[in-house]
Scaffold this motif. Structure first.
Motif, mmCIF file in Angstrom:
data_model
loop_
_atom_site.group_PDB
_atom_site.id
_atom_site.type_symbol
_atom_site.label_atom_id
_atom_site.label_comp_id
_atom_site.label_asym_id
_atom_site.label_seq_id
_atom_site.Cartn_x
_atom_site.Cartn_y
_atom_site.Cartn_z
ATOM 1 N N THR A 197 -36.238 13.956 29.735
ATOM 2 C CA THR A 197 -37.531 13.460 28.877
ATOM 3 C C THR A 197 -38.557 13.892 28.428
ATOM 4 O O THR A 197 -39.475 13.686 27.338
ATOM 5 C CB THR A 197 -37.382 12.056 27.968
ATOM 6 N N THR A 198 -39.374 14.289 29.300
ATOM 7 C CA THR A 198 -40.540 14.247 30.172
ATOM 8 C C THR A 198 -40.923 15.649 31.522
ATOM 9 O O THR A 198 -39.691 15.447 31.861
ATOM 10 C CB THR A 198 -41.510 13.301 30.825
ATOM 11 N N TYR A 199 -41.713 16.114 31.590
ATOM 12 C CA TYR A 199 -41.814 17.040 32.143
ATOM 13 C C TYR A 199 -40.810 18.280 31.890
ATOM 14 O O TYR A 199 -40.326 18.151 31.698
ATOM 15 C CB TYR A 199 -41.767 16.926 33.611
ATOM 16 N N ARG A 200 -41.495 19.057 32.087
ATOM 17 C CA ARG A 200 -41.102 20.961 31.622
ATOM 18 C C ARG A 200 -41.128 21.748 33.138
ATOM 19 O O ARG A 200 -41.961 21.431 33.449
ATOM 20 C CB ARG A 200 -42.101 21.564 31.109
ATOM 21 N N LEU A 201 -40.035 22.580 33.082
ATOM 22 C CA LEU A 201 -39.856 23.187 34.405
ATOM 23 C C LEU A 201 -40.569 24.859 34.026
ATOM 24 O O LEU A 201 -40.249 25.504 32.974
ATOM 25 C CB LEU A 201 -38.467 23.389 35.030
ATOM 26 N N ARG A 202 -41.172 25.382 34.816
ATOM 27 C CA ARG A 202 -41.660 26.880 34.339
ATOM 28 C C ARG A 202 -41.141 27.167 35.651
ATOM 29 O O ARG A 202 -41.646 27.044 37.062
ATOM 30 C CB ARG A 202 -42.792 26.902 34.617
ATOM 31 N N SER A 203 -40.644 28.404 35.831
ATOM 32 C CA SER A 203 -40.461 29.466 37.035
ATOM 33 C C SER A 203 -40.519 30.804 37.213
ATOM 34 O O SER A 203 -40.772 31.460 35.732
ATOM 35 C CB SER A 203 -38.751 29.102 36.797
ATOM 36 N N TRP A 204 -40.756 30.964 38.178
ATOM 37 C CA TRP A 204 -41.329 32.675 38.304
ATOM 38 C C TRP A 204 -40.944 33.309 39.508
ATOM 39 O O TRP A 204 -40.729 32.897 40.453
ATOM 40 C CB TRP A 204 -42.859 32.930 38.042
ATOM 41 N N ILE A 205 -41.359 34.186 39.574
ATOM 42 C CA ILE A 205 -40.690 35.473 40.703
ATOM 43 C C ILE A 205 -42.326 35.749 41.407
ATOM 44 O O ILE A 205 -43.142 36.879 40.580
ATOM 45 C CB ILE A 205 -40.017 36.585 40.231
ATOM 46 N N ASP A 206 -42.368 35.345 42.702
ATOM 47 C CA ASP A 206 -43.613 36.416 43.797
ATOM 48 C C ASP A 206 -44.878 35.636 43.459
ATOM 49 O O ASP A 206 -45.400 35.353 43.471
ATOM 50 C CB ASP A 206 -43.472 37.766 43.381
ATOM 51 N N GLY A 254 -44.293 41.402 53.488
ATOM 52 C CA GLY A 254 -42.991 41.239 54.401
ATOM 53 C C GLY A 254 -41.912 42.124 53.744
ATOM 54 O O GLY A 254 -41.098 41.347 54.624
ATOM 55 N N ARG A 255 -41.654 42.169 52.977
ATOM 56 C CA ARG A 255 -40.458 42.860 51.900
ATOM 57 C C ARG A 255 -39.800 41.656 51.406
ATOM 58 O O ARG A 255 -38.584 41.515 51.234
ATOM 59 C CB ARG A 255 -39.671 44.023 52.316
ATOM 60 N N ARG A 256 -40.501 40.336 51.254
ATOM 61 C CA ARG A 256 -39.429 38.699 50.762
ATOM 62 C C ARG A 256 -39.915 38.885 49.009
ATOM 63 O O ARG A 256 -41.296 39.159 48.806
ATOM 64 C CB ARG A 256 -39.986 38.182 51.285
ATOM 65 N N THR A 257 -38.608 38.339 48.089
ATOM 66 C CA THR A 257 -39.359 38.160 47.103
ATOM 67 C C THR A 257 -39.265 36.784 47.047
ATOM 68 O O THR A 257 -37.863 35.941 47.986
ATOM 69 C CB THR A 257 -37.812 38.428 46.366
ATOM 70 N N THR A 258 -39.712 36.048 46.058
ATOM 71 C CA THR A 258 -39.940 34.176 45.826
ATOM 72 C C THR A 258 -39.664 34.322 45.110
ATOM 73 O O THR A 258 -40.278 33.979 43.842
ATOM 74 C CB THR A 258 -41.588 33.965 46.567
ATOM 75 N N LEU A 259 -38.864 32.801 45.002
ATOM 76 C CA LEU A 259 -38.330 32.356 43.175
ATOM 77 C C LEU A 259 -38.927 30.738 43.478
ATOM 78 O O LEU A 259 -38.855 30.162 44.172
ATOM 79 C CB LEU A 259 -37.079 32.242 43.348
ATOM 80 N N VAL A 260 -39.826 30.765 42.768
ATOM 81 C CA VAL A 260 -40.712 29.101 42.393
ATOM 82 C C VAL A 260 -40.286 28.323 41.021
ATOM 83 O O VAL A 260 -40.382 29.343 39.676
ATOM 84 C CB VAL A 260 -41.616 29.725 42.528
ATOM 85 N N THR A 261 -39.999 27.343 40.818
ATOM 86 C CA THR A 261 -39.648 26.461 39.924
ATOM 87 C C THR A 261 -40.627 25.621 40.159
ATOM 88 O O THR A 261 -40.219 24.900 41.193
ATOM 89 C CB THR A 261 -38.105 26.481 39.712
ATOM 90 N N ALA A 262 -41.561 25.282 39.286
ATOM 91 C CA ALA A 262 -42.415 24.004 38.972
ATOM 92 C C ALA A 262 -42.021 23.071 38.296
ATOM 93 O O ALA A 262 -41.716 23.703 36.514
ATOM 94 C CB ALA A 262 -43.647 24.436 39.423
ATOM 95 N N ALA A 263 -41.957 21.780 38.819
ATOM 96 C CA ALA A 263 -41.886 21.033 37.237
ATOM 97 C C ALA A 263 -43.978 20.942 36.874
ATOM 98 O O ALA A 263 -44.254 20.679 37.856
ATOM 99 C CB ALA A 263 -41.142 19.062 37.539
ATOM 100 N N VAL A 264 -44.011 20.377 35.770
ATOM 101 C CA VAL A 264 -45.174 20.345 35.053
ATOM 102 C C VAL A 264 -45.451 18.848 34.323
ATOM 103 O O VAL A 264 -43.932 19.070 33.475
ATOM 104 C CB VAL A 264 -45.845 21.473 34.421
ATOM 105 N N SER A 265 -46.589 18.358 34.241
ATOM 106 C CA SER A 265 -46.412 17.189 33.075
ATOM 107 C C SER A 265 -46.940 17.299 31.875
ATOM 108 O O SER A 265 -46.990 18.400 31.972
ATOM 109 C CB SER A 265 -46.849 15.991 34.545
ATOM 110 N N ASP A 266 -47.147 16.431 31.389
ATOM 111 C CA ASP A 266 -47.987 16.338 29.539
ATOM 112 C C ASP A 266 -49.141 16.950 30.750
ATOM 113 O O ASP A 266 -49.903 17.513 28.969
ATOM 114 C CB ASP A 266 -46.838 15.547 28.947
ATOM 115 N N GLU A 267 -49.350 16.474 30.853
ATOM 116 C CA GLU A 267 -50.749 16.570 31.376
ATOM 117 C C GLU A 267 -51.684 18.284 32.230
ATOM 118 O O GLU A 267 -52.352 17.900 32.103
ATOM 119 C CB GLU A 267 -51.940 15.066 31.994
ATOM 120 N N GLY A 268 -50.256 19.269 32.250
ATOM 121 C CA GLY A 268 -49.739 20.053 32.646
ATOM 122 C C GLY A 268 -50.559 20.247 34.661
ATOM 123 O O GLY A 268 -51.006 21.012 34.676
#
Length: 371
Positions: A197-206, A254-268
């Protein structure tokens, strides 16, 4: 055995004559890992290591032990460049056939000299005990916090104790099978998001979105202060947007791939993030940071982020077969999440600490019990 200890030159690039000693050091480190774990998946190859030695935020220096033209051991020294930092971290390893003849002691002396030269009073180091070696008979060492213990007679533990280090913390090494589970992770993530019901997830690569860089810097800095640390001393890491970008580039170099998911509040605001690191040519992915900032806890964000990132892993790198993670043995909340996801214990890593005013053989070692 005649041994020479000398600094490892840091090349600009790999593959040439000036990189030979650096490459030999990396190979020796991998062989040491293989002698402990039975594989070298946890080791960094030379391509991964080299960008770390050109880091503008952490200093690094390595020494290698040579028997003729063969590298039989190495020590890598790492420290925060910030003037307020107090510690130097050591990664020391000696090939099995070169142990117990003073090679490790000589390498440790080189590492201590680096700490002395920097004016750092505290040294930390790690040793590993795979699951099959945890039941070695004899006295055991227990960290102050958590429920795990390691045999005092383990090779790494015995070396650390002999040189005046104390056991500051234990970390569980756990792994999760992920092969052919894309649909399962996607469905689990969808369920979590439908219930949120709150916070949205944002994901990205590298590379993180530009609008999150400053907030991510705050969360990265919290990683050096918020997780349980037992009785260990950790330096506060100073982060800004530039360091976030530099760290991303270091992984790519270093030839590594990084996958990240963050939780972001309504205030950013970034409430937390989780990160998977994927070495080139490996079947494994490594769970690096996971944090939910204190003011945002209590919303099950840790589970949401981890499941979403596992779903991203299944889409982006379906060839990966397992995820490996390290967690403080007293970090009950994060361990509960991992257990619920299906992680199982593969061993323990011991964090050792030595203070400049502690005499070898007299430093507190942690609780000892018989078995």
């Amino acid at each position: 055995m005649a041994i020479e200890i000398r600094p490892v030159p840091v090349p600009v690039t790999l593959g040439g004559p000036d990189a030979a000693e650096f490459e030999a050091m990396a190979e020796t480190a991998a062989l040491v890992e293989e002698s402990v774990w039975g594989h070298r998946r946890f080791a960094y190859d030379a391509y991964e290591l080299l960008p770390m030695y050109h880091d503008g935020y952490q200093g690094r220096q390595a020494f290698a032990a040579w028997s003729g033209d063969r590298c039989v051991g190495r020590i890598e020294c790492t420290w925060e460049r910030d003037a307020a930092a107090e510690t130097v971290d050591l990664a020391l390893g000696v090939l099995p056939e070169a142990r117990r003849v003073g090679v490790g002691t000589a390498l440790l002396a080189a590492g201590r000299a680096v700490a002395d030269g920097l004016g750092r009073t505290t040294i930390t180091a790690m040793s590993d005990v795979p699951a099959e070696a945890l039941d070695l008979r004899g006295p055991r060492l227990e960290a102050r916090d958590g429920s795990g213990s390691i045999p005092a007679g383990d090779t790494g533990a015995a070396f650390a104790l002999r040189h005046g280090f104390r056991l500051a913390q234990l970390e569980r090494v756990s792994a999760l099978p992920v092969a052919d589970r894309a649909a399962e992770f996607a469905e689990a993530s969808a369920r979590h998001e439908a219930a949120a019901t709150t916070y949205r997830l944002r994901s990205w690569i590298d590379r993180a979105p530009d609008d999150l860089l400053d907030e991510l810097a705050v969360a990265h800095a919290a990683m050096s202060t918020d997780p349980p640390s037992g009785t260990a001393t950790y330096d506060i890491e100073v982060w800004d947007a530039a360091r976030v970008r530099a760290t991303e580039q270091q992984a790519l170099d270093g030839r590594r791939t990084t996958l990240v998911t963050a939780a972001v509040s309504d205030e950013g605001r970034v409430a937390g993030y989780t990160e998977l690191s994927l070495p080139a040519g490996s079947s494994a992915a490594f769970q690096w940071d996971t944090i939910v900032l204190k003011e945002h806890r209590g919303h099950r964000l840790g589970m949401r982020m981890k499941v979403a990132n596992l779903a991203l892993l299944a889409r982006a790198a379906p060839e990966r077969t397992e995820v490996v993670t390290w967690n403080a043995d007293e970090n009950e909340h994060m361990l509960a999440i991992n257990i619920a996801l299906g992680f199982t214990v593969r061993g323990l890593s011991a964090l050792w600490q030595h203070e400049a005013d502690a005499d070898a053989g007299t430093a507190g070692t942690g609780a000892t019990t018989g078995s």
